[in-house]
Design an enzyme around this catalytic site. Structure first.
Site, PDB file in Angstrom:
ATOM      1  CG  ASP A  36      -2.068   0.962   1.097  1.00 15.70           C
ATOM      2  OD1 ASP A  36      -3.221   0.514   0.987  1.00 15.70           O
ATOM      3  OD2 ASP A  36      -1.820   2.188   1.087  1.00 15.70           O
ATOM      4  CB  ILE A  37       0.792   4.284  -2.138  1.00 13.56           C
ATOM      5  CG1 ILE A  37       1.862   5.235  -2.636  1.00 13.56           C
ATOM      6  CG2 ILE A  37      -0.505   5.022  -1.833  1.00 13.56           C
ATOM      7  CD1 ILE A  37       1.549   5.845  -3.995  1.00 13.56           C
ATOM      8  CG  ASN A  93     -12.337  -0.744   4.018  1.00 14.83           C
ATOM      9  OD1 ASN A  93     -12.634  -1.252   5.094  1.00 14.83           O
ATOM     10  ND2 ASN A  93     -11.193  -0.114   3.813  1.00 14.83           N
ATOM     11  CB  VAL A 102      -9.327   1.952  -4.837  1.00 14.97           C
ATOM     12  CG1 VAL A 102      -9.065   1.375  -6.225  1.00 14.97           C
ATOM     13  CG2 VAL A 102      -8.304   3.039  -4.511  1.00 14.97           C
ATOM     14  CG  HIS A 106      -8.609  -2.920  -2.286  1.00 17.56           C
ATOM     15  ND1 HIS A 106      -9.538  -2.241  -3.041  1.00 17.56           N
ATOM     16  CD2 HIS A 106      -8.458  -2.206  -1.155  1.00 17.56           C
ATOM     17  CE1 HIS A 106      -9.922  -1.155  -2.405  1.00 17.56           C
ATOM     18  NE2 HIS A 106      -9.297  -1.110  -1.244  1.00 17.56           N
ATOM     19  CG  HIS A 108      -6.933  -2.910   3.193  1.00 19.14           C
ATOM     20  ND1 HIS A 108      -6.194  -1.759   3.024  1.00 19.14           N
ATOM     21  CD2 HIS A 108      -8.132  -2.663   2.625  1.00 19.14           C
ATOM     22  CE1 HIS A 108      -6.928  -0.847   2.398  1.00 19.14           C
ATOM     23  NE2 HIS A 108      -8.116  -1.375   2.140  1.00 19.14           N
TER      24      HIS A 108
HETATM   25  P1  AMP Z   1      -9.788   1.463   0.412  1.00 20.05           P
HETATM   26  O1  AMP Z   1      -9.866   2.792   1.115  1.00 20.05           O
HETATM   27  O2  AMP Z   1     -10.207   0.300   1.260  1.00 20.05           O
HETATM   28  O3  AMP Z   1     -10.504   1.510  -0.917  1.00 20.05           O
HETATM   29  O4  AMP Z   1      -8.250   1.205   0.130  1.00 20.05           O
HETATM   30  C1  AMP Z   1      -7.586   1.761  -0.965  1.00 20.05           C
HETATM   31  C2  AMP Z   1      -6.115   1.668  -0.647  1.00 20.05           C
HETATM   32  O5  AMP Z   1      -5.393   1.874  -1.844  1.00 20.05           O
HETATM   33  C3  AMP Z   1      -5.630   2.708   0.347  1.00 20.05           C
HETATM   34  O6  AMP Z   1      -5.072   2.048   1.497  1.00 20.05           O
HETATM   35  C4  AMP Z   1      -4.602   3.504  -0.432  1.00 20.05           C
HETATM   36  O7  AMP Z   1      -3.500   3.908   0.358  1.00 20.05           O
HETATM   37  C5  AMP Z   1      -4.185   2.513  -1.503  1.00 20.05           C
HETATM   38  N1  AMP Z   1      -3.657   3.114  -2.710  1.00 20.05           N
HETATM   39  C6  AMP Z   1      -4.176   4.137  -3.430  1.00 20.05           C
HETATM   40  N2  AMP Z   1      -3.395   4.401  -4.475  1.00 20.05           N
HETATM   41  C7  AMP Z   1      -2.368   3.528  -4.439  1.00 20.05           C
HETATM   42  C8  AMP Z   1      -1.217   3.305  -5.244  1.00 20.05           C
HETATM   43  N3  AMP Z   1      -0.948   4.060  -6.329  1.00 20.05           N
HETATM   44  N4  AMP Z   1      -0.355   2.309  -4.892  1.00 20.05           N
HETATM   45  C9  AMP Z   1      -0.598   1.559  -3.805  1.00 20.05           C
HETATM   46  N5  AMP Z   1      -1.667   1.706  -3.001  1.00 20.05           N
HETATM   47  C10 AMP Z   1      -2.532   2.692  -3.310  1.00 20.05           C
END
Ligand code: AMP
Ligand code: ZN
Length: 120
Positions: A36-37, A93, A102, A106, A108
């Site tokens: 995760d970024i 989520n 997003v 996914h 986590h």
């Molecule tokens: P959610 O809020 O459950 O949809 O999680 C989305 C996750 O994607 C968050 O933890 C973000 O930090 C992660 N995220 C968004 N953009 C990127 C990226 N470019 N590379 C890696 N993780 C990302």
């Protein structure tokens, strides 16, 4: 496994397509995992299906094997990171109240510190 569908407007589909770089942790023909970024724990890995599924609400019966695969990949990564015995949290989520940002499902994998319950 279900066929692979891609949404050109989806961030994670673009990662699967190789258009956006990821810090790759694991991949196979159906699943991709990357760091995760914006990590919320010492280990914070996202495990995603290669095919576009917007939310848990969109899972169909032909996704059953794929959905289960996300969990076995998570457990494999936890073992590789040496956190399997201490423990970890797996979270998916869904929509606004679930905190989804997003819209490509996914899982986590959060580990390396003691988690709180109930979650915020
Ligand atoms: P959610 O809020 O459950 O949809 O999680 C989305 C996750 O994607 C968050 O933890 C973000 O930090 C992660 N995220 C968004 N953009 C990127 C990226 N470019 N590379 C890696 N993780 C990302
Ligand atoms: Zn997608």
């Amino acid at each position: 496994m279900a066929e692979i569908v891609s949404d050109p407007d989806c961030l994670f589909c673009r990662m699967v397509a190789g258009e956006i770089a990821v810090d790759r942790v694991y991949e196979d023909e159906n699943v991709l995992a990357f760091n995760d970024i914006n990590p919320q724990a010492p280990t914070h890995v996202l495990i995603i299906p290669r095919t576009h599924i917007a939310t848990v609400n969109d899972l169909q019966p032909d996704h059953h094997a794929l959905a289960g695969r996300l969990y076995t990949v998570a457990a494999r990564i936890a073992r590789e990171r040496g956190v399997a015995d201490d423990g970890y949290r797996l979270v998916m989520n869904c929509n606004a109240d679930g905190g989804q940002s997003v819209y490509h499902i996914h899982l986590h994998l959060l580990a390396g510190r003691r988690m709180q319950w109930p979650p915020g």
